[in-house]
Design a protein around this motif. Sequence first.
Motif, mmCIF file in Angstrom:
data_model
loop_
_atom_site.group_PDB
_atom_site.id
_atom_site.type_symbol
_atom_site.label_atom_id
_atom_site.label_comp_id
_atom_site.label_asym_id
_atom_site.label_seq_id
_atom_site.Cartn_x
_atom_site.Cartn_y
_atom_site.Cartn_z
ATOM 1 N N THR A 1 0.924 -1.220 -0.199
ATOM 2 C CA THR A 1 -0.128 0.232 -0.017
ATOM 3 C C THR A 1 0.963 1.223 -0.032
ATOM 4 O OG1 THR A 1 -1.634 -1.206 1.164
ATOM 5 C CG2 THR A 1 -1.955 1.248 1.045
ATOM 6 N N ALA A 2 1.980 1.449 0.762
ATOM 7 C CA ALA A 2 2.719 2.366 0.943
ATOM 8 C C ALA A 2 3.650 2.708 -0.525
ATOM 9 C CB ALA A 2 3.961 2.310 1.962
ATOM 10 N N GLU A 3 3.845 1.510 -1.143
ATOM 11 C CA GLU A 3 4.776 1.563 -2.485
ATOM 12 C C GLU A 3 3.636 2.380 -3.298
ATOM 13 O OE1 GLU A 3 6.163 -2.236 -3.106
ATOM 14 O OE2 GLU A 3 8.165 -2.008 -2.295
ATOM 15 N N GLU A 4 2.655 1.671 -3.413
ATOM 16 C CA GLU A 4 1.524 2.202 -4.248
ATOM 17 C C GLU A 4 1.079 3.750 -4.097
ATOM 18 O OE1 GLU A 4 -0.864 2.239 -7.613
ATOM 19 O OE2 GLU A 4 0.614 0.884 -6.995
ATOM 20 N N GLY A 5 0.855 4.152 -2.685
ATOM 21 C CA GLY A 5 0.854 5.511 -2.683
ATOM 22 C C GLY A 5 2.111 6.464 -2.872
ATOM 23 N N TYR A 6 3.186 5.880 -2.719
ATOM 24 C CA TYR A 6 4.318 6.826 -3.147
ATOM 25 C C TYR A 6 4.317 6.904 -4.756
ATOM 26 C CZ TYR A 6 9.234 8.274 -3.873
ATOM 27 O OH TYR A 6 10.481 8.975 -4.358
ATOM 28 N N ARG A 7 3.973 5.871 -5.204
ATOM 29 C CA ARG A 7 4.011 5.967 -6.956
ATOM 30 C C ARG A 7 3.034 6.794 -7.451
ATOM 31 N NH1 ARG A 7 1.457 3.900 -11.351
ATOM 32 N NH2 ARG A 7 -0.009 2.725 -10.013
ATOM 33 N N LEU A 8 1.725 6.841 -6.648
ATOM 34 C CA LEU A 8 0.695 7.865 -6.987
ATOM 35 C C LEU A 8 1.230 9.324 -6.835
ATOM 36 C CD1 LEU A 8 -2.467 5.560 -6.339
ATOM 37 C CD2 LEU A 8 -1.488 6.166 -8.675
ATOM 38 N N ALA A 9 1.769 9.378 -5.763
ATOM 39 C CA ALA A 9 1.942 10.792 -5.286
ATOM 40 C C ALA A 9 3.115 11.261 -6.067
ATOM 41 C CB ALA A 9 2.727 10.603 -3.743
ATOM 42 N N ARG A 10 4.068 10.376 -6.734
ATOM 43 C CA ARG A 10 5.224 10.987 -7.549
ATOM 44 C C ARG A 10 4.565 11.366 -8.981
ATOM 45 N NH1 ARG A 10 9.060 6.487 -8.142
ATOM 46 N NH2 ARG A 10 7.583 6.214 -10.173
ATOM 47 N N ILE A 11 3.600 10.309 -9.393
ATOM 48 C CA ILE A 11 3.100 10.678 -10.691
ATOM 49 C C ILE A 11 2.427 12.046 -10.459
ATOM 50 C CG2 ILE A 11 1.242 9.965 -12.203
ATOM 51 C CD1 ILE A 11 2.225 7.206 -11.728
ATOM 52 N N ALA A 12 1.682 12.289 -9.437
ATOM 53 C CA ALA A 12 0.897 13.563 -9.524
ATOM 54 C C ALA A 12 1.679 14.824 -9.134
ATOM 55 C CB ALA A 12 0.015 13.466 -8.148
ATOM 56 N N TYR A 13 2.813 14.577 -8.558
ATOM 57 C CA TYR A 13 3.689 15.493 -8.418
ATOM 58 C C TYR A 13 4.424 15.978 -9.679
ATOM 59 C CZ TYR A 13 7.840 18.224 -6.965
ATOM 60 O OH TYR A 13 8.837 19.387 -6.510
ATOM 61 N N ILE B 1 4.719 18.413 -0.636
ATOM 62 C CA ILE B 1 4.712 18.078 0.801
ATOM 63 C C ILE B 1 3.971 16.603 0.841
ATOM 64 C CG2 ILE B 1 2.521 19.105 1.294
ATOM 65 C CD1 ILE B 1 5.202 18.858 3.983
ATOM 66 N N GLU B 2 3.226 16.442 -0.178
ATOM 67 C CA GLU B 2 2.413 14.962 -0.191
ATOM 68 C C GLU B 2 3.423 14.062 -0.766
ATOM 69 O OE1 GLU B 2 -1.079 15.032 -2.620
ATOM 70 O OE2 GLU B 2 -1.878 16.713 -1.240
ATOM 71 N N LEU B 3 4.106 14.460 -1.504
ATOM 72 C CA LEU B 3 5.141 13.373 -2.033
ATOM 73 C C LEU B 3 6.057 13.076 -0.930
ATOM 74 C CD1 LEU B 3 6.522 11.729 -4.309
ATOM 75 C CD2 LEU B 3 8.020 13.914 -4.685
ATOM 76 N N LEU B 4 6.450 14.177 -0.038
ATOM 77 C CA LEU B 4 7.551 13.740 1.035
ATOM 78 C C LEU B 4 6.720 12.858 2.027
ATOM 79 C CD1 LEU B 4 9.136 17.176 1.505
ATOM 80 C CD2 LEU B 4 10.083 15.265 0.592
ATOM 81 N N ALA B 5 5.347 13.207 2.323
ATOM 82 C CA ALA B 5 4.890 12.359 3.195
ATOM 83 C C ALA B 5 4.588 10.930 2.583
ATOM 84 C CB ALA B 5 3.458 13.102 3.410
ATOM 85 N N ALA B 6 4.283 10.669 1.495
ATOM 86 C CA ALA B 6 4.270 9.289 0.946
ATOM 87 C C ALA B 6 5.671 8.661 1.188
ATOM 88 C CB ALA B 6 3.806 9.471 -0.545
ATOM 89 N N ARG B 7 6.777 9.360 0.659
ATOM 90 C CA ARG B 7 7.922 8.742 0.667
ATOM 91 C C ARG B 7 8.114 8.331 2.423
ATOM 92 N NH1 ARG B 7 13.427 10.039 -2.455
ATOM 93 N NH2 ARG B 7 14.702 8.752 -1.393
ATOM 94 N N HIS B 8 7.737 9.316 3.445
ATOM 95 C CA HIS B 8 7.818 8.829 4.596
ATOM 96 C C HIS B 8 7.219 7.753 5.011
ATOM 97 C CE1 HIS B 8 8.482 9.542 8.902
ATOM 98 N NE2 HIS B 8 7.154 9.417 9.220
ATOM 99 N N ASN B 9 6.165 7.495 4.470
ATOM 100 C CA ASN B 9 5.260 6.525 4.860
ATOM 101 C C ASN B 9 5.967 5.007 4.199
ATOM 102 O OD1 ASN B 9 3.291 7.938 6.101
ATOM 103 N ND2 ASN B 9 2.091 8.095 4.384
ATOM 104 N N LEU B 10 6.416 5.255 3.103
ATOM 105 C CA LEU B 10 7.118 4.211 2.476
ATOM 106 C C LEU B 10 8.242 3.668 3.345
ATOM 107 C CD1 LEU B 10 7.582 2.218 0.232
ATOM 108 C CD2 LEU B 10 9.118 3.937 -1.078
ATOM 109 N N GLY B 11 9.013 4.531 4.107
ATOM 110 C CA GLY B 11 10.240 4.473 4.922
ATOM 111 C C GLY B 11 9.650 3.656 6.322
ATOM 112 N N VAL B 12 8.517 4.229 6.722
ATOM 113 C CA VAL B 12 7.988 3.756 7.856
ATOM 114 C C VAL B 12 7.566 2.287 7.696
ATOM 115 C CG1 VAL B 12 5.936 3.670 9.365
ATOM 116 C CG2 VAL B 12 7.227 5.797 8.862
ATOM 117 N N ALA B 13 6.916 1.801 6.374
ATOM 118 C CA ALA B 13 6.567 0.482 6.112
ATOM 119 C C ALA B 13 7.663 -0.454 5.937
ATOM 120 C CB ALA B 13 5.620 0.560 4.738
ATOM 121 N N ARG B 14 8.761 0.004 5.320
ATOM 122 C CA ARG B 14 9.910 -0.910 5.490
ATOM 123 C C ARG B 14 10.580 -1.012 6.833
ATOM 124 N NH1 ARG B 14 12.891 2.482 0.579
ATOM 125 N NH2 ARG B 14 11.805 1.507 -1.092
ATOM 126 N N GLY B 15 10.469 -0.165 7.723
ATOM 127 C CA GLY B 15 10.657 -0.449 9.117
ATOM 128 C C GLY B 15 9.723 -1.289 9.686
#
Length: 195
Positions: A131-143, A151-165
Amino acid sequence: MAARPDERQARVGADRSDAGDDGQGRRSGARSGCATGDGPAASRHPQLDRADRVRQLRVASGPAIVAGIGIPLPLFDRNRGNIAAAQAELQGAQAREAAARLDAEAGSRAALALVEAADRKAEAAQRTMATAEEGYRLARIAYQAGKSPLIELLAARHNLGVARGVILDAAIARLDARANLARLQGLTITGEAVQ
């Protein structure tokens, strides 16, 4: 008063063998209300010995009846204490063995439950990561299209890092749970027997 035939025989025997008489004309062993036999039940009751005889005394002119009762007192019998101590030690060892077996079974069940929980946590972490990867991908495309702020791209990237942890934490918990289960079963982490 007439003497009974067994008293007459005892008197005659006592008169004939005064020198060879050991002082016990008739002797019989009787237990006070307990059955004969060897064992713990037999040793709980005292054994009574009864001895009686009829003798012709040289000092007096008539016959005399001599009777006695013997009760053995186990004053110096320390073996019963040793046997009781050994039995208590055996019961203690059996209780410790049962407690260790129950502890091992409880530990094994708890370890199995922890392995199952760690597996479920790892599966949930994988779904979170997807889910975090998909959110980051969509945020990057939208940015990149200019439709969302940075800020939305950075939040999606932070969520991806949290998911990896979370995935790493779940993998560590799974490994720890499997290692604990293998230790309780006497196996290595790969499932081989410990030598």
